[in-house]
Every structure is written in structure tokens, then in C-alpha cells.
Design a protein around this motif. Structure first.
Motif, PDB file in Angstrom:
ATOM      1  N   LYS A  17       0.660  -0.975  -0.196  1.00 44.78           N
ATOM      2  CA  LYS A  17       0.176   0.203  -0.224  1.00 44.78           C
ATOM      3  C   LYS A  17       1.001   0.934  -0.181  1.00 44.78           C
ATOM      4  CE  LYS A  17      -1.909  -1.633   3.910  1.00 44.78           C
ATOM      5  NZ  LYS A  17      -0.557  -2.105   4.656  1.00 44.78           N
ATOM      6  N   TRP A  18       2.250   0.719   0.522  1.00 41.66           N
ATOM      7  CA  TRP A  18       2.915   2.390   0.539  1.00 41.66           C
ATOM      8  C   TRP A  18       3.477   2.891  -0.762  1.00 41.66           C
ATOM      9  CZ3 TRP A  18       1.491   5.257   4.075  1.00 41.66           C
ATOM     10  CH2 TRP A  18       1.173   3.972   5.537  1.00 41.66           C
ATOM     11  N   PHE A  19       3.696   2.289  -1.808  1.00 42.03           N
ATOM     12  CA  PHE A  19       3.820   2.129  -3.391  1.00 42.03           C
ATOM     13  C   PHE A  19       2.589   2.436  -4.248  1.00 42.03           C
ATOM     14  CE2 PHE A  19       6.294  -0.993  -0.681  1.00 42.03           C
ATOM     15  CZ  PHE A  19       8.181   0.019  -0.681  1.00 42.03           C
ATOM     16  N   ASP A  87      12.577   0.169   6.965  1.00 42.73           N
ATOM     17  CA  ASP A  87      13.028   1.171   6.910  1.00 42.73           C
ATOM     18  C   ASP A  87      12.024   2.165   5.290  1.00 42.73           C
ATOM     19  OD1 ASP A  87      16.108   0.288   7.357  1.00 42.73           O
ATOM     20  OD2 ASP A  87      16.116  -0.451   5.721  1.00 42.73           O
ATOM     21  N   LEU A  88      11.102   1.651   5.572  1.00 45.88           N
ATOM     22  CA  LEU A  88       9.767   2.638   5.065  1.00 45.88           C
ATOM     23  C   LEU A  88       9.940   4.193   5.489  1.00 45.88           C
ATOM     24  CD1 LEU A  88       7.495  -0.021   3.281  1.00 45.88           C
ATOM     25  CD2 LEU A  88       8.925   1.029   2.378  1.00 45.88           C
ATOM     26  N   HIS A  89       9.819   3.863   6.644  1.00 44.51           N
ATOM     27  CA  HIS A  89       9.472   5.665   6.865  1.00 44.51           C
ATOM     28  C   HIS A  89      11.142   5.999   6.134  1.00 44.51           C
ATOM     29  CE1 HIS A  89      12.866   3.682   9.860  1.00 44.51           C
ATOM     30  NE2 HIS A  89      13.033   5.229  10.178  1.00 44.51           N
ATOM     31  N   GLN A 178       2.804   1.118  10.868  1.00 50.92           N
ATOM     32  CA  GLN A 178       3.434   0.384  10.233  1.00 50.92           C
ATOM     33  C   GLN A 178       4.626   1.610   9.773  1.00 50.92           C
ATOM     34  OE1 GLN A 178       1.982  -1.440   6.806  1.00 50.92           O
ATOM     35  NE2 GLN A 178       1.824  -2.581   7.483  1.00 50.92           N
ATOM     36  N   LEU A 179       4.459   2.943   9.695  1.00 48.08           N
ATOM     37  CA  LEU A 179       5.330   3.812   9.680  1.00 48.08           C
ATOM     38  C   LEU A 179       5.940   5.225  10.489  1.00 48.08           C
ATOM     39  CD1 LEU A 179       5.377   2.322   6.671  1.00 48.08           C
ATOM     40  CD2 LEU A 179       5.398   4.642   5.674  1.00 48.08           C
ATOM     41  N   ALA A 180       4.439   5.259  11.010  1.00 48.97           N
ATOM     42  CA  ALA A 180       4.736   6.192  12.219  1.00 48.97           C
ATOM     43  C   ALA A 180       5.441   6.109  13.883  1.00 48.97           C
ATOM     44  CB  ALA A 180       3.199   6.769  12.036  1.00 48.97           C
ATOM     45  N   THR A 181       5.832   7.130  13.770  1.00 42.09           N
ATOM     46  CA  THR A 181       6.622   7.398  15.222  1.00 42.09           C
ATOM     47  C   THR A 181       5.014   7.054  16.435  1.00 42.09           C
ATOM     48  OG1 THR A 181       7.452   9.718  15.696  1.00 42.09           O
ATOM     49  CG2 THR A 181       8.950   7.869  14.703  1.00 42.09           C
ATOM     50  N   MET A 182       5.564   7.502  17.377  1.00 37.78           N
ATOM     51  CA  MET A 182       4.324   8.145  18.374  1.00 37.78           C
ATOM     52  C   MET A 182       3.977   9.228  18.309  1.00 37.78           C
ATOM     53  SD  MET A 182       4.736   7.400  22.906  1.00 37.78           S
ATOM     54  CE  MET A 182       3.715   7.907  23.616  1.00 37.78           C
ATOM     55  N   ARG A 183       5.153   9.625  18.206  1.00 36.79           N
ATOM     56  CA  ARG A 183       5.345  11.491  18.430  1.00 36.79           C
ATOM     57  C   ARG A 183       4.667  11.098  17.025  1.00 36.79           C
ATOM     58  NH1 ARG A 183      10.614  14.707  17.557  1.00 36.79           N
ATOM     59  NH2 ARG A 183      11.119  13.763  19.368  1.00 36.79           N
TER      60      ARG A 183
END
Length: 464
Positions: A17-19, A87-89, A178-183
């Protein structure tokens, strides 16, 4: 950005979904059956063909990153062009896709109402019926029973959601995890505690933004760390993150990267069921069963080699059932190797109820894994008074007393495994008693009562 995507299996489905379609130059895969086909309208090529194309980066969508990365390097791909789904982030921003958060049950209400008890959010990598997700489900059930407000969150939807909703547990599905940080995640700002599950949350935990207590429950063996960015993992503020693991294997895996890390222990619990062993007819042959996806990590090839080493009179007194998904490349090779061994039967994928029946018919459960943190099926077998024969690379091995309540063999030692199988045949009359002794391991280590007692200790210690 021009992408080559390496891998078209489960993790391709999870992360595709990220591509954007127009950015994918080609898919590459090692399976001859997939090469020269199309998936999602994109041509599948061999790695040798794919690396000849014009591309910016290759993204590995598989947990077999170590061997796949080596394959690419051997083909001349520069290391800086090789990425993993972890590494997608670094390549993709969530905001560019803006996938909506899905709320089920009272999730949205529980997360926003400040006048009620703030919820504990349990965070899973998926909603499959796999071991870690089910273990976290049992955490949710226990917390709800004790009066906590609980929300179960996941990166992906799946069949476990129905089980959660049937238990009146609110659910959030947010693929952005899948990509996000807590922030970057806004909907959890009212939580009283985050309970993150598996190594998949290491990027999420690399940027903490709120004064919320965090428990990180690790189930993963060293194999699952191959794609981890070690610098990102070490950057986590472990003063604010309480780490617990399912035994020695996950603990040793993370401590190889962060040696000074203090890791507590929290084993899972397995619901009790009545054993059917005593009511099953006694078979002439000794039934050995191994259960799990057929892959190198699970070591079914080690078992087949050990069976080949058995003397014919011993082998003739055995049945070997291989249960689990059996369409992998390794499974195909093992099936070819086992064609001349009529004692080996491949049963394929079966449901949970059928697994219970298979374990009731089984004399010895074999876990020949090269690495396996704490195989749930071993606890389930002991629960049903079935003894286990496991490699010392399984977490379960530290609870087994050799030839009293099970057997332990040296990892990848085919000869020793063959000798242990032969011992079981020669001591067939002792197996039922050893199975009853194994039941004591379940009661003292893997029962729900023991699990809940330790879970409460971990939560209380984290909130101090």
C-alpha cells in the motif's frame, strides 16, 4: 522514486500500500513459478533480471532479509540502494497517503472521553490468529476482567478482530502504525498505558512524545532483527520503556544489540482444555507430530534428515505428521526428499480444533526449530499431556527435564535427534507418564493463572 520490490509473499501484501503503481519498476522474486507472471499489474522478474533495470532503490518485503540482501550484494547492487520494510519510514511519509484510522466498538469514544478511566492501549502488528496477537488478546481479556478500560490497536485488520469484538473489546486499525513514530500518532494521546507487542514497534518507539508509561513485550528471535536499523533501536529512550520478553530467546536477541538493557520476563498463558489422551485408542506405532509453517527457521528439514538416519526396524514403528502451511519452497523440497519415506505424512494447514485432536492422538510433539522463542504449540501439547521433544534453540527447552517430562536435543544435531526418536520408540510405555509430567510444566509455567499473576506484577511495577 523508482522502486524494485523484492518479495511477493505475505509481507508484500502487508506493505504494498505504501508504493504507487507508477513508481514500481518491477517485482522480483526467487520463485520460478512467479517469474514472468504479473502481480497487481506489475511484471515479476528474477533478481538477476531485475537488477539490470533502471531503479533508485530495492525494497525487501520479507523477513528473510539477511539472505536476500547478500543475494543482491552478490549481484552487484550497492548496499546504500538496499532497503527493508523496516526502513520505509525513511522513504515514505504517512501524510502523503493519509490512510484513515478505523474504529470498532466503542474505541473512538473510549479514546476521547477524558471523564472516564483512561484506556490501556494494546498495540499489535496484526489481527491474525498467530501466537503474538493471540497472546496480546489474552492480555486484553485479563485487563478487562480486572476492570481496566482496554483498546486493542493493530497495524492491520484480520480475523482476530471478530474474536475481540465478541469479547466486547474495542479495536482500532491504523495502517499508519507500520511507518509512524509515537510522536506522529494523535489518537492515543489520552492513554494511561501503551502495551506494544513485538519488535515491529521499534520505529514507533524511537520518537516518544508523551509522558505515557510503555511496556514493550518481545516475542521475537534473532532472525527477526536482521532488518532492524540498530542505530534506531539503540536510540530508544529505554528509561521510559519497560521491556519484557517471552523467555530467554527474545531477551538474548535484543541484548545482542543493546547489551546494557534490563529485560524482564512475561510468558504467555494458554487456556486449559480437557485432555483426550486417556480416551484415545493406543496405536501400535508411535506418532510424532511437528506443527508450524514449513520454513528453514522451524527446522522441518532437520527432522526429515533425522528420520532418514533411523534404522529401518525403528522407522517402521513410527508415524510422522507434518502439520502446517506446506507450499513454501522448503516444503516443496522436503516433500521431494520424503517421497521414499512412507512414514511421513503432510497434513497441510488445519484449524485450531483439529490441532487439539491431533495433539490428543500424538505421542511426541517435535519442535526441531533452529530458533523459536517460545512455540505456543509446545505449551498446548503439554496442556494436553503430550510430551515434547525440542531443540535447545527453543525457549521451551529451559523448562524441560530431559527424559522426565520431555526431551531436548542439540540444535541442528541430526544424529542426536534420531537417537532421541529411537529412544521414544524403545521406551514407548514411558511416553504417557512423561506426558502427564509435561502437564505439570503447563500448570506451573504456561497456565492462564500463572500468566495473569505475572501480568499484574508487570503493570503494577510499570505504574510505580
Amino acid at each position: 522514486m523508482k522502486y524494485l520490490i523484492f518479495g511477493t509473499g505475505d509481507y508484500y501484501e502487508r506493505y504494498k500500500k505504501w508504493f504507487r503503481r507508477e513508481e514500481i519498476v518491477a517485482l522480483i522474486d526467487n520463485s520460478p513459478k512467479k517469474v514472468n507472471t504479473t502481480i497487481d499489474g506489475v511484471k515479476v522478474m528474477s533478481p538477476e533480471q531485475g537488477v539490470e533495470l533502471s531503479y533508485d532503490v530495492i525494497v525487501i518485503l520479507s523477513f528473510y532479509v539477511k539472505s536476500m540482501r547478500k543475494q543482491l550484494l552478490d549481484l552487484g547492487v550497492p548496499e546504500e540502494k538496499i532497503y527493508h520494510f523496516y526502513d520505509l519510514h525513511r522513504l515514505v511519509k504517512c501524510k502523503d497517503f493519509a490512510y484513515p484510522v478505523e474504529y470498532y466498538g466503542d474505541a473512538k469514544k473510549l479514546l476521547k472521553e477524558s471523564d472516564r478511566k483512561k484506556p490501556i492501549i494494546l498495540m499489535s502488528q496484526d489481527l491474525t490468529l498467530g501466537g503474538p496477537a493471540i497472546a496480546l488478546f489474552h492480555v486484553a481479556v485479563a485487563l478487562k476482567k480486572w476492570g481496566y478500560t482496554v483498546v486493542y490497536a493493530s497495524m492491520l485488520d484480520g480475523p482476530l478482530r471478530e474474536k475481540l469484538q465478541a469479547s466486547d473489546i474495542a479495536v482500532v486499525v491504523d495502517v499508519n502504525l507500520q511507518l509512524a513514530t509515537m510522536r506522529e500518532v494523535q489518537w492515543m494521546e489520552n492513554a494511561s498505558l501503551l502495551f506494544c507487542n513485538t519488535i515491529n514497534y521499534y520505529v514507533f518507539l524511537s520518537e516518544l512524545n508523551r509522558n505515557i508509561p510503555i511496556i514493550w513485550w518481545l516475542h521475537d528471535s534473532e532472525f527477526f532483527y536482521d532488518g532492524v536499523d540498530k542505530n534506531v533501536l539503540r536510540s530508544i529512550d529505554f528509561e521510559r520503556v519497560r521491556v519484557v520478553s517471552v523467555g530467554k530467546v527474545p531477551r538474548n536477541a535484543i541484548c545482542r544489540i543493546v547489551p546494557e538493557l534490563q529485560v524482564g520476563q512475561l510468558l504467555y498463558g494458554v487456556d486449559d482444555v480437557a485432555s483426550l489422551h486417556d480416551s484415545m485408542p493406543v496405536e501400535e506405532k508411535v506418532i510424532f507430530t511437528t506443527i508450524g509453517y514449513i520454513e528453514e527457521r522451524k527446522g522441518q528439514d532437520i527432522l526429515i534428515d533425522a528420520i532418514r538416519n533411523l534404522p529401518k526396524p525403528i522407522k517402521g514403528q513410527c508415524k510422522f505428521w507434518l502439520v502446517g502451511q506446506d507450499t513454501s519452497l522448503l516444503a516443496q523440497r522436503i516433500k521431494r526428499d520424503a517421497q521414499s519415506i512412507p512414514e511421513v505424512v503432510f497434513k497441510g494447514t488445519v484449524g485450531r480444533d483439529e490441532i487439539k485432536m491431533i495433539l490428543s492422538e500424538t505421542d511426541v510433539l517435535i519442535c526441531p526449530s533452529r530458533e523459536d522463542p517460545m512455540p505456543t504449540v509446545a505449551a498446548e501439547a503439554m496442556r494436553q499431556s503430550t510430551m515434547c521433544l525440542v531443540s535447545d534453540a527453543t525457549g521451551t527447552s529451559e523448562y524441560i527435564h530431559h527424559k522426565e517430562d520431555g526431551l531436548v536435543f542439540e540444535n541442528e544435531n541430526v544424529s542426536q535427534l534420531a537417537l532421541d526418536i529411537a529412544w521414544c520408540v524403545e521406551n514407548k510405555n514411558a511416553l504417557r507418564e512423561m506426558g502427564k509430567n509435561a502437564r505439570s510444566i503447563y500448570e506451573n509455567v504456561f497456565s492462564v493463572e500463572v500468566f495473569e499473576r505475572r501480568l499484574m506484577e508487570v503493570i503494577e511495577e510499570t505504574n510505580e
